[in-house]
Write a protein that holds these residues in place. Sequence first.
Motif, PDB file in Angstrom:
ATOM      1  N   THR A 298       0.830  -1.206   0.000  1.00  0.00           N
ATOM      2  CA  THR A 298       0.000   0.000   0.000  1.00  0.00           C
ATOM      3  C   THR A 298       0.862   1.252   0.000  1.00  0.00           C
ATOM      4  OG1 THR A 298      -1.742  -1.188   1.219  1.00  0.00           O
ATOM      5  CG2 THR A 298      -1.846   1.213   1.198  1.00  0.00           C
ATOM      6  N   ALA A 299       1.896   1.284   0.842  1.00  0.00           N
ATOM      7  CA  ALA A 299       2.801   2.438   0.876  1.00  0.00           C
ATOM      8  C   ALA A 299       3.536   2.586  -0.456  1.00  0.00           C
ATOM      9  CB  ALA A 299       3.796   2.270   2.023  1.00  0.00           C
ATOM     10  N   PHE A 300       3.921   1.469  -1.037  1.00  0.00           N
ATOM     11  CA  PHE A 300       4.602   1.501  -2.339  1.00  0.00           C
ATOM     12  C   PHE A 300       3.681   2.086  -3.406  1.00  0.00           C
ATOM     13  CE2 PHE A 300       5.431  -0.834  -6.368  1.00  0.00           C
ATOM     14  CZ  PHE A 300       6.682  -0.310  -6.651  1.00  0.00           C
ATOM     15  N   LEU A 321      -1.503  -3.795  -5.797  1.00  0.00           N
ATOM     16  CA  LEU A 321      -2.315  -3.295  -4.681  1.00  0.00           C
ATOM     17  C   LEU A 321      -3.605  -4.087  -4.551  1.00  0.00           C
ATOM     18  CD1 LEU A 321      -2.664  -1.022  -2.515  1.00  0.00           C
ATOM     19  CD2 LEU A 321      -4.010   0.193  -4.251  1.00  0.00           C
ATOM     20  N   LEU A 322      -4.278  -4.300  -5.676  1.00  0.00           N
ATOM     21  CA  LEU A 322      -5.529  -5.063  -5.652  1.00  0.00           C
ATOM     22  C   LEU A 322      -5.285  -6.485  -5.169  1.00  0.00           C
ATOM     23  CD1 LEU A 322      -8.560  -5.277  -6.391  1.00  0.00           C
ATOM     24  CD2 LEU A 322      -7.846  -5.924  -8.709  1.00  0.00           C
ATOM     25  N   GLY A 323      -4.235  -7.111  -5.675  1.00  0.00           N
ATOM     26  CA  GLY A 323      -3.934  -8.485  -5.289  1.00  0.00           C
ATOM     27  C   GLY A 323      -3.597  -8.619  -3.819  1.00  0.00           C
ATOM     28  N   ALA A 324      -2.837  -7.664  -3.261  1.00  0.00           N
ATOM     29  CA  ALA A 324      -2.456  -7.732  -1.851  1.00  0.00           C
ATOM     30  C   ALA A 324      -3.678  -7.616  -0.946  1.00  0.00           C
ATOM     31  CB  ALA A 324      -1.448  -6.630  -1.530  1.00  0.00           C
ATOM     32  N   SER A 345      -7.595 -23.605  -0.570  1.00  0.00           N
ATOM     33  CA  SER A 345      -6.946 -23.742  -1.883  1.00  0.00           C
ATOM     34  C   SER A 345      -6.940 -22.417  -2.632  1.00  0.00           C
ATOM     35  CB  SER A 345      -7.645 -24.824  -2.706  1.00  0.00           C
ATOM     36  OG  SER A 345      -9.027 -24.552  -2.833  1.00  0.00           O
ATOM     37  N   ALA A 346      -8.020 -21.618  -2.467  1.00  0.00           N
ATOM     38  CA  ALA A 346      -8.051 -20.304  -3.110  1.00  0.00           C
ATOM     39  C   ALA A 346      -6.992 -19.384  -2.516  1.00  0.00           C
ATOM     40  CB  ALA A 346      -9.439 -19.678  -2.946  1.00  0.00           C
ATOM     41  N   HIS A 347      -6.765 -19.488  -1.216  1.00  0.00           N
ATOM     42  CA  HIS A 347      -5.739 -18.664  -0.565  1.00  0.00           C
ATOM     43  C   HIS A 347      -4.348 -19.037  -1.067  1.00  0.00           C
ATOM     44  CE1 HIS A 347      -4.116 -15.985   2.384  1.00  0.00           C
ATOM     45  NE2 HIS A 347      -3.514 -16.940   3.079  1.00  0.00           N
ATOM     46  N   GLN A 348      -4.101 -20.323  -1.265  1.00  0.00           N
ATOM     47  CA  GLN A 348      -2.812 -20.753  -1.800  1.00  0.00           C
ATOM     48  C   GLN A 348      -2.637 -20.261  -3.226  1.00  0.00           C
ATOM     49  OE1 GLN A 348      -1.189 -24.515  -0.500  1.00  0.00           O
ATOM     50  NE2 GLN A 348      -0.772 -25.132  -2.596  1.00  0.00           N
ATOM     51  N   ALA A 349      -3.707 -20.334  -4.029  1.00  0.00           N
ATOM     52  CA  ALA A 349      -3.648 -19.813  -5.399  1.00  0.00           C
ATOM     53  C   ALA A 349      -3.441 -18.304  -5.391  1.00  0.00           C
ATOM     54  CB  ALA A 349      -4.927 -20.169  -6.147  1.00  0.00           C
ATOM     55  N   GLY A 350      -4.051 -17.625  -4.413  1.00  0.00           N
ATOM     56  CA  GLY A 350      -3.888 -16.178  -4.309  1.00  0.00           C
ATOM     57  C   GLY A 350      -2.462 -15.770  -4.023  1.00  0.00           C
ATOM     58  N   ALA A 351      -1.769 -16.562  -3.199  1.00  0.00           N
ATOM     59  CA  ALA A 351      -0.374 -16.263  -2.896  1.00  0.00           C
ATOM     60  C   ALA A 351       0.480 -16.326  -4.161  1.00  0.00           C
ATOM     61  CB  ALA A 351       0.156 -17.245  -1.854  1.00  0.00           C
ATOM     62  N   LEU A 352       0.243 -17.350  -4.974  1.00  0.00           N
ATOM     63  CA  LEU A 352       1.018 -17.488  -6.209  1.00  0.00           C
ATOM     64  C   LEU A 352       0.632 -16.406  -7.214  1.00  0.00           C
ATOM     65  CD1 LEU A 352       3.228 -19.235  -7.315  1.00  0.00           C
ATOM     66  CD2 LEU A 352       1.537 -20.816  -8.218  1.00  0.00           C
ATOM     67  N   THR A 353      -0.638 -16.013  -7.219  1.00  0.00           N
ATOM     68  CA  THR A 353      -1.071 -14.931  -8.110  1.00  0.00           C
ATOM     69  C   THR A 353      -0.406 -13.615  -7.743  1.00  0.00           C
ATOM     70  OG1 THR A 353      -3.217 -16.013  -8.454  1.00  0.00           O
ATOM     71  CG2 THR A 353      -3.073 -13.662  -8.954  1.00  0.00           C
ATOM     72  N   ALA A 358       4.137  -9.584  -8.816  1.00  0.00           N
ATOM     73  CA  ALA A 358       5.428  -9.020  -8.437  1.00  0.00           C
ATOM     74  C   ALA A 358       6.501  -9.361  -9.469  1.00  0.00           C
ATOM     75  CB  ALA A 358       5.831  -9.533  -7.054  1.00  0.00           C
ATOM     76  N   VAL A 359       6.501 -10.598  -9.954  1.00  0.00           N
ATOM     77  CA  VAL A 359       7.456 -11.004 -10.993  1.00  0.00           C
ATOM     78  C   VAL A 359       7.241 -10.186 -12.259  1.00  0.00           C
ATOM     79  CG1 VAL A 359       8.131 -12.910 -12.514  1.00  0.00           C
ATOM     80  CG2 VAL A 359       7.751 -13.340 -10.074  1.00  0.00           C
ATOM     81  N   PHE A 360       5.983  -9.969 -12.605  1.00  0.00           N
ATOM     82  CA  PHE A 360       5.647  -9.153 -13.779  1.00  0.00           C
ATOM     83  C   PHE A 360       6.212  -7.745 -13.631  1.00  0.00           C
ATOM     84  CE2 PHE A 360       2.567  -6.146 -15.692  1.00  0.00           C
ATOM     85  CZ  PHE A 360       2.683  -6.508 -17.027  1.00  0.00           C
ATOM     86  N   CYS A 361       6.100  -7.167 -12.438  1.00  0.00           N
ATOM     87  CA  CYS A 361       6.624  -5.815 -12.215  1.00  0.00           C
ATOM     88  C   CYS A 361       8.149  -5.796 -12.264  1.00  0.00           C
ATOM     89  CB  CYS A 361       6.131  -5.289 -10.864  1.00  0.00           C
ATOM     90  SG  CYS A 361       4.364  -4.912 -10.795  1.00  0.00           S
ATOM     91  N   VAL A 362       8.782  -6.798 -11.670  1.00  0.00           N
ATOM     92  CA  VAL A 362      10.245  -6.881 -11.695  1.00  0.00           C
ATOM     93  C   VAL A 362      10.740  -6.989 -13.132  1.00  0.00           C
ATOM     94  CG1 VAL A 362      12.210  -8.354 -11.097  1.00  0.00           C
ATOM     95  CG2 VAL A 362      10.481  -7.819  -9.371  1.00  0.00           C
ATOM     96  N   HIS A 363      10.027  -7.760 -13.938  1.00  0.00           N
ATOM     97  CA  HIS A 363      10.387  -7.873 -15.357  1.00  0.00           C
ATOM     98  C   HIS A 363      10.175  -6.552 -16.089  1.00  0.00           C
ATOM     99  CE1 HIS A 363      10.127  -9.083 -19.606  1.00  0.00           C
ATOM    100  NE2 HIS A 363       8.943  -8.503 -19.612  1.00  0.00           N
TER     101      HIS A 363
END
Length: 401
Positions: A298-300, A321-324, A345-353, A358-363
């Motif tokens: 959120t601060a970022f 922000l939306l994903g977090a 299972s949705a929470h685990q999928a959410g973590a990977l999403t 984040a990977v998309f932004c780093v790229h």
Amino acid sequence: VRPLGHRLCSTAAPAAAPLASAPGAAPPQVGWWLLGCSGAVFGMVVLGGVTRLTRSGLSMTDWRPQGSWPPSTPEEWEKEFGKYKQFPEYQRLHPDMTVDEFKSIFWLEWGHRMAGRAVGFVFGLPLAYFALRGRIPASLAPRLCLLFSMGGAQGLVGWWMVKSGLEAPAHEDGVPRVSPYRLAAHLTVAFAIYTLLLYTALGILQPRAPSGIASTLKPFATRMHSIAGLIAVTAVSGAFVAGMQAGLAFNTFPLMEGRLIPEGYFGLSPSYRNFFESVPSVQLHHRLLALSTLGSVTAFWVWAVRVPLPPQLRLGTNLLLLGAWMQVSLGVVTLLSAVPVHLGSAHQAGALTLFSIAVFCVHSVRLPAAAVASLKAGGGPAARAAGAAVKQTGGPAFAGG
């Protein structure tokens, strides 16, 4: 920012075409194949979560690298069920289980294992095809070999994890379960494979300069790398929550049964065990990491919204922000509901999403290779226009390269 980004797209595009066909560049088909493989691994992670949450993972008590056909006759089912009866999970938790009930958990574990082998074929067969056709550049070959090796090792890590759950618990009243250390290792390897697949695919479909970060975007890159690391650490801590089944305790929020610091916190000796084996400690640490991630993201975002960004990075920060917020909200609901299968299972999928974003932004923070190549070449009006746009915006928008 947006007009400059669009202008850069039009100026950098002519340089992207020759780059894509230049020697040493992988064709887009390789990128789409790797992206599809990353999607398959994502599905495997979700299926693994369902297998764990339904307590199906210990239903198969042996492992063969080549796989095996499932039972098909009543006699074969009785034989398979007989193997399961010899181990602590049946003896302590399911002494009244019937063959039909056993079938439901067996099919999930068998499907999870066979899906893993299917992912191996989805990766291995196209890899052989592209290699024989000369579509794999020398610079990419070591990474693909590493991915192939990691995939094979993941099967061994999975069996190493399951084997720990077939052993009798140390205490008579202990609940049979896999080692939280081994479960965390299994999930971490899966995350590593997925991340490497996704990052490599993005690098092929949108080629980036190896060290090409505009000076005005270096603060963004530094913060983004830190956030990606925090998300990864939070996800690994979630693996220990899952391994200890800590989500079934302290099902209140924001307090833990009315207390900021739960009863029993840091009660194990030696002290390092509290980070991995103590239900109160593991859950509190995961909560703190999750809230720290949410606050940092959120601060970022509040900082980034005032910074001129290319459209692709702007999209990434908004999605982050939306994903977090969605992931933390889902985590709270999952906890308050005592971790039902669909929410867990949705929470685990959410973590990977969230980590994928984040990977998309780093790229995306790195400069497109086409623009950098044009600047180095220093030729033509298009190259000069691309260079000017890069300097003005601090980094180009998605230009297909």
